[in-house]
Design a protein around this motif. Structure first.
Motif, short mmCIF file in Angstrom:
data_model
loop_
_atom_site.label_atom_id
_atom_site.label_comp_id
_atom_site.label_asym_id
_atom_site.label_seq_id
_atom_site.Cartn_x
_atom_site.Cartn_y
_atom_site.Cartn_z
N THR A 191 -4.72 1.15 -0.63
CA THR A 191 -4.40 1.87 -1.86
C THR A 191 -5.12 3.21 -1.79
O THR A 191 -6.34 3.26 -1.65
N LYS A 192 -4.34 4.28 -1.85
CA LYS A 192 -4.87 5.62 -1.66
C LYS A 192 -4.91 6.39 -2.97
O LYS A 192 -3.97 6.33 -3.77
N LYS B 82 -2.09 8.22 -10.10
CA LYS B 82 -3.47 8.32 -9.62
C LYS B 82 -3.64 7.66 -8.25
O LYS B 82 -4.47 8.09 -7.45
N THR B 83 -2.87 6.60 -8.00
CA THR B 83 -2.96 5.90 -6.72
C THR B 83 -1.57 5.57 -6.19
O THR B 83 -0.60 5.53 -6.95
N TYR C 126 -4.45 10.72 7.97
CA TYR C 126 -4.59 9.28 8.20
C TYR C 126 -5.36 9.00 9.48
O TYR C 126 -5.12 9.62 10.53
N PHE C 127 -6.25 8.00 9.42
CA PHE C 127 -7.04 7.57 10.58
C PHE C 127 -7.74 6.27 10.19
O PHE C 127 -7.49 5.70 9.15
N GLU D 116 4.51 6.03 2.49
CA GLU D 116 3.73 6.35 1.30
C GLU D 116 4.66 6.83 0.20
O GLU D 116 5.24 7.93 0.31
N GLY D 117 4.84 6.02 -0.83
CA GLY D 117 5.73 6.41 -1.91
C GLY D 117 7.14 6.67 -1.40
O GLY D 117 7.76 5.80 -0.78
N ARG D 118 7.64 7.88 -1.61
CA ARG D 118 9.00 8.24 -1.17
C ARG D 118 8.99 8.94 0.19
O ARG D 118 10.01 9.49 0.60
#
Length: 293
Positions: A150-151, A194-195, A215-216, A227-229
């Motif tokens: 969750t980012k 928010k996330t 990303y890593f 991620e999302g769309r």
């Protein structure tokens, strides 16, 4: 028991490459979809089609990740626009740049242009809290494992922006976007969650803890991000090329933190919105200034 086999496979595969000075280049295709039912309102289907076509160059991009064992740079590949067309850009001001990561000293820099001015953004580096899964799939010739996290969404990540809840037509939006009411207000019309949940597919056959963009943190190169769309998918990999890869640290631009850069963006967006409202109140006469700092 299945997870034990996964970790064993990752360990053995990584160990094969551990003694090599691994470096390479990976090409990624990024595609972001737009929910026209939410943003289109009473717009005709023909008009929606025209807008989607204009946005194509903006929503579908190609990037190159050059990496060594500890460093990487990720930048957009230049793409020529069709004659007689103008590519859509977020607000008309977004500029290409390069994202640099140094995993050995936890440095992350982004050199980008905003309204004709170059900035060098220094991000606080925190190792992502990935949850390793047991699911696998094949991407090209590489076996990939699934990881989820969750980012926290950046305040001006345009890919996750949406109309504010409760506004006319919002109830017809994508069901997934309605889940989780926590969101930050960007403008009077736009909000951002928010996330967001991120799904990554990584391969321990290429044991570098790196990936596209920011990303890593996984035991292998990330070949796909959802991620999302937005989906980012690796389409080509060249390992240990004859010509040695040299990663240049970006130095151009006014050095700012991510928070400072977001504050500058917010202020400029508010200025643009006020300018637009004034022009609309004047019947569209005049072309206000303010295109640059």
């Amino acid at each position: 028991m299945k997870n034990i086999y996964i970790y064993l496979f990752v360990f053995l595969t990584t160990s094969i490459w551990a003694q090599k000075d691994l470096q390479g280049k990976a090409i990624y295709q990024s595609k972001t979809t737009v929910d026209m039912s939410s943003w289109g309102g009473d717009m005709s289907e023909e008009r929606k089609k025209q807008i989607k076509e204009r946005m194509k160059n903006f929503l579908e991009k190609t990037y190159t990740l050059e990496f060594t064992s500890n460093e990487s740079q990720y930048k957009e590949n230049a793409k020529l626009e069709a004659p007689g067309t103008r590519g859509f850009r977020f607000g008309g001001f977004a500029g290409g740049g390069v994202k640099y990561k140094n995993l050995s000293d936890s440095t992350m820099l982004e050199s980008t242009e905003f309204f004709g001015k170059r900035f060098l953004i220094e991000d606080a580096v925190k190792k992502p809290e990935w949850e390793l899964g047991a699911e696998t799939k094949q991407i090209g010739k590489y076996t990939c494992f699934k990881a989820i996290m969750t980012k926290k969404v950046d305040a001006f990540d345009w890919r996750n922006m949406r109309r504010r809840r409760g506004r006319k037509g919002r109830d017809k939006g994508n069901k997934k976007e309605k889940e989780g009411a926590e969101a930050n207000k960007v403008t009077e019309e736009i909000e951002i969650p928010k996330t967001v949940e991120v799904i990554a597919w990584y391969t321990p056959q290429i044991p570098v803890s790196n990936g596209p963009g920011g990303y890593f943190g996984l035991p292998g190169l990330i070949l796909e991000i959802n991620e999302g769309r937005t989906t980012i998918l690796c389409s080509e990999i060249v390992l240990n090329p004859k010509e040695k890869i040299v990663i240049d640290v970006p130095t151009k631009g006014d050095k700012v933190t991510r928070e400072e850069y977001n504050s500058i963006m917010k202020k400029k967006m508010e200025e643009m919105r006020e300018m637009f409202q004034r022009r609309r109140g004047q019947g569209g006469r005049g072309r206000g200034r303010g295109g640059r700092f």
